[in-house]
Scaffold this active site. Structure first.
Site, short mmCIF file in Angstrom:
data_model
loop_
_atom_site.label_atom_id
_atom_site.label_comp_id
_atom_site.label_asym_id
_atom_site.label_seq_id
_atom_site.Cartn_x
_atom_site.Cartn_y
_atom_site.Cartn_z
N SER A 154 1.62 -9.62 -0.92
CA SER A 154 1.26 -8.20 -0.79
C SER A 154 1.48 -7.61 0.60
O SER A 154 1.72 -6.42 0.74
CB SER A 154 -0.19 -7.97 -1.22
OG SER A 154 -1.06 -8.75 -0.43
N LYS A 184 0.82 -1.22 0.00
CA LYS A 184 0.00 0.00 0.00
C LYS A 184 0.85 1.27 0.00
O LYS A 184 0.45 2.30 -0.53
CB LYS A 184 -0.93 0.01 1.22
CG LYS A 184 -1.95 -1.11 1.22
CD LYS A 184 -3.14 -0.79 0.34
CE LYS A 184 -4.13 -1.94 0.29
NZ LYS A 184 -5.19 -1.72 -0.71
N GLU A 195 -9.71 6.30 2.84
CA GLU A 195 -10.55 5.23 3.38
C GLU A 195 -9.63 4.06 3.70
O GLU A 195 -8.55 3.95 3.14
CB GLU A 195 -11.60 4.81 2.34
CG GLU A 195 -11.12 3.79 1.29
CD GLU A 195 -10.00 4.28 0.38
OE1 GLU A 195 -9.85 5.50 0.23
OE2 GLU A 195 -9.27 3.44 -0.16
C1 LIG Z 1 -1.76 -6.94 2.45
C2 LIG Z 1 -2.91 -6.54 1.58
N1 LIG Z 1 -3.07 -7.17 0.41
C3 LIG Z 1 -4.09 -6.87 -0.40
C4 LIG Z 1 -5.04 -5.92 -0.05
C5 LIG Z 1 -6.19 -5.68 -0.98
O1 LIG Z 1 -6.11 -4.49 -1.69
P1 LIG Z 1 -5.74 -4.47 -3.23
O2 LIG Z 1 -6.64 -5.44 -3.91
O3 LIG Z 1 -5.97 -3.08 -3.63
O4 LIG Z 1 -4.33 -4.86 -3.37
C6 LIG Z 1 -4.91 -5.23 1.16
C7 LIG Z 1 -5.88 -4.20 1.56
O5 LIG Z 1 -5.95 -3.72 2.63
C8 LIG Z 1 -3.81 -5.56 1.99
O6 LIG Z 1 -3.65 -4.95 3.17
#
Ligand SMILES: Cc1ncc(COP(=O)(O)O)c(C=O)c1O
Lengths: 255, 394
Positions: free
Chosen positions: B377, B89, B111
């Site tokens: 992620s 993020k 948000e």
């Molecule tokens: C670690 C992590 N992965 C994925 C997401 C999902 O968001 P996005 O689909 O925008 O990557 C989030 C959202 O809070 C997150 O914290």
């Protein structure tokens, strides 16, 4: 000629419109609300289609929407209610709702049902001008439906001119940079903005809304605009008093 | 076929800017300026510098040997979990805070679902000395308590969203309403590839550093910059957009987007938008969203707050429709199991969101030497309470 245009031809000042959320406070209140508003001298009515995610609305209308939805209100029912009233209600009704409902219902079916109910005007707050022009203008024209555009204190002069050009119902003059909600007073800044719009000599009828809540704010707005819309304050009134004393609410504004 | 945004802000039929007139000046200002800013030398230098020295980029591309052995493929993990604040993020928030500064904005709103974007926003606001207000669903405030505390410690004001389902969708509504009320000094720092154009494109560009690095790192490690497959979880879709970005035109690279199935796709408690949704408008964008027969947005469910969203970004709606990406999903339990598995065999505790991407390894057949990149992620610190509560004694 649409009912709204005939109205505007006859009456150019102190036009009063009231907004309510269909299905609030009770599922079947549409008839009593519309008839009471008409009988008490309201010039035209905005019928709000309750939506789960009303982005431009404050807590009052959000709440009325969620109550209406949990009462079981939906677009089919609203059209049924309006169709039943078609013969007996003389004043113009305007539908106000968010775009996703219309997409899901089907654009063409939505227009057809508007036509069946005698609805000639819609306000779709999240349908921007550019999308309207490319995807809805022709369809709406086919069904004799006029789209109402909003302007705000931030709207550029150039854009206001364009909106004026595109409008054939009225321009919804959003009184302040905010979501809907009843506020106390009309500020000097708002008056300056109303004056600025008034002095543009637009061809369209100008109706102020958002934050108009009582006799005093209504009269103030009407010094510069052709009329004004009361929404949240009416919803609050319905919450406190139900649908049986609506004439009193309107009477207090118009007397 | 182009998978990139067109000049009108669309990906095929998806995208656009379906915003109330009240937001027109704000969104127009951004649209008029974002490419100029993103492509300016001063932005590029500042962005690169902060990514390197503050975020900790490039993040490693790690060959997960034991995971590879288990699934009979060559599996790399792109370690976004090692970014400052614990998830991808921050790539986006660093970029957007620079955009906000270029636009002269003083007040930042955001948000958040899991709280990761909120923390990443509060962090860059602390860094830049800007006021920060984060909207967060009341339900999420409860289930992501550590992140709420972090945001407050970072100086942000956390405002509970009490409307609707009290989760990410409602937090987004509240942020948009705040923006309507503060059109001049406020910048809306959106957390995923959602919202009106130009947000989806801007966020995808900022997150595209992920696939840019994957290409360089894979090339260095294997001699070939293209894997056979890239897997990422999708809430709004920003980490997936970043991991897919430089592979969109490499049609030989399979792109796998993984959604949260909650208790099961057809259980009524799910967030698998591509399976359950239909075309409509959500948060200013034409996309696929979960809705009832009258177009009311339905409440999604997932154990993972970051995936608990009834829509997907317009790019992903288009990748789904055009079949450029394959959409899979994982249930709460499958995600939990995958998180425990990765922890045990690789010593990495992933975020619950990320665990969904890992879970689909069990649903695929691999050929030997197939190269798979999974976008890791985020890390699981914020989810420890859930992990501990669900841990079965062994
Ligand atoms: C670690 C992590 N992965 C994925 C997401 C999902 O968001 P996005 O689909 O925008 O990557 C989030 C959202 O809070 C997150 O914290």
């Amino acid at each position: 000629m649409s009912k709204l245009t005939s109205l505007f031809n006859e009456k150019k000042h102190n036009l009063l419109s009231v907004f309510f959320t269909a299905g609030f406070p009770k599922l079947n209140d549409t008839e009593i609300i519309i008839k009471s508003l008409e009988n008490s001298g309201v010039d035209f009515i905005e019928v709000g289609l309750p939506y789960s995610d009303p982005l431009a609305d404050g807590p009052t209308i959000q709440h009325s929407s969620s109550v209406a939805l949990s009462n079981g209100m939906n677009l089919d029912l609203i059209f049924n209610h309006l169709e039943a009233l078609k013969g007996s209600v003389k004043i113009p009704l305007v539908l106000m709702g968010y775009l996703n409902q219309i997409i899901k219902y089907g654009d063409v079916k939505f227009c057809q049902r508007c036509k069946d109910c005698g609805i000639e005007t819609v306000i779709i707050p999240d349908l921007p001008m550019i999308e309207y022009e490319s995807h809805y203008k022709a369809l709406f024209a086919e069904y004799n439906i006029s789209n109402v555009f909003l302007i705000t204190p931030q709207t550029s002069v150039e854009r206001i001119r364009k909106i004026d050009e595109m409008s054939n119902a009225f321009i919804y003059v959003v009184a302040s940079s905010s979501i809907t909600g009843a506020k106390g007073e009309i500020s000097e800044k708002q008056i300056a903005y109303f004056k600025r719009i008034e002095q543009m000599n637009l061809k369209s009828v100008l109706i102020a809304g958002f934050g108009i809540s009582d006799k005093s704010t209504f009269n103030k707005a009407c010094e510069y605009m052709n009329g004004a819309i009361i929404g949240s304050a009416f919803i609050n009134y319905l919450s406190d008093n139900g649908s049986s004393t609506i004439t009193k609410f309107v009477g207090d504004i118009l007397d | 076929m182009s998978y990139f945004v067109d000049k009108n802000g669309y990906y095929g039929q998806f995208g656009g800017a379906f915003i109330p007139e009240l937001l027109h000046p704000n969104v127009q200002e951004l649209e008029d300026n974002y490419l100029k800013i993103l492509e300016s030398e001063s932005f590029k230098n500042e962005f690169r510098d902060l990514l390197d020295t503050y975020v900790g980029r490039p993040t490693p591309l790690y060959l997960a040997k034991r995971l590879s052995e288990k699934f009979g493929a060559t599996i790399y993990l792109k370690r976004e979990d090692l970014c400052h604040t614990g998830a991808h993020k921050i790539n986006n928030t660093i970029g957007q805070i620079l955009v906000a500064k270029h636009l002269g904005k003083k007040r930042i709103i955001a948000e958040t679902g899991a709280g990761q974007h909120g923390v990443a926003t509060a962090t860059v606001c602390a860094l830049m000395n800007l006021e920060c207000i984060v909207f967060m669903g009341e339900v999420d405030i409860k289930r992501q308590a550590p992140n709420v505390a972090r945001m407050k410690m970072l100086g942000a004001k956390v405002v509970p969203a009490t409307s609707g389902s009290k989760t990410l969708k409602d937090a987004t509504n509240e942020a948009i309403r705040d923006w309507i009320g503060n059109p001049e000094d406020t910048y809306y720092l959106i957390g995923s590839v959602v919202g009106p154009h130009p947000y989806p494109d801007m966020v995808a560009r900022l997150q595209s550093v992920i696939s840019k690095e994957i290409k360089e790192q894979l090339k260095a490690q294997t001699g070939n910059e293209n894997p056979d497959m890239v897997i990422a979880c999708v809430g709004g879709g920003s980490n997936a957009a970043g991991a897919f970005y430089h592979y969109l035109d490499e049609e030989k690279v399979d792109l796998i987007a993984v959604e949260a199935a909650g208790l099961g796709v057809n259980s009524g408690e799910s967030a698998a938008t591509s399976q359950l949704g239909e075309v409509g408008v959500l948060h200013g964008s034409k996309t696929i969203l979960m809705q009832d027969e009258f177009g009311q947005v339905t409440e999604p469910y997932s154990i993972s707050a970051g995936l608990d969203y009834p829509g997907i970004g317009p790019l992903h709606a288009f990748l789904h429709e055009s079949k450029r990406a394959i959409f899979m999903n994982a249930t709460d339990q499958e995600a939990l199991d995958a998180a425990y598995e990765l922890t045990k065999i690789e010593g990495i505790i992933p975020a619950l969101e990320t665990a969904h991407a890992l879970a689909v390894l069990h649903k695929m057949k691999f050929e030997k030497n197939q190269v798979v990149v999974i976008n890791l992620s985020g890390r699981g610190d914020k989810d420890l309470e859930t992990y501990i509560a669900n841990l079965k004694d062994e």
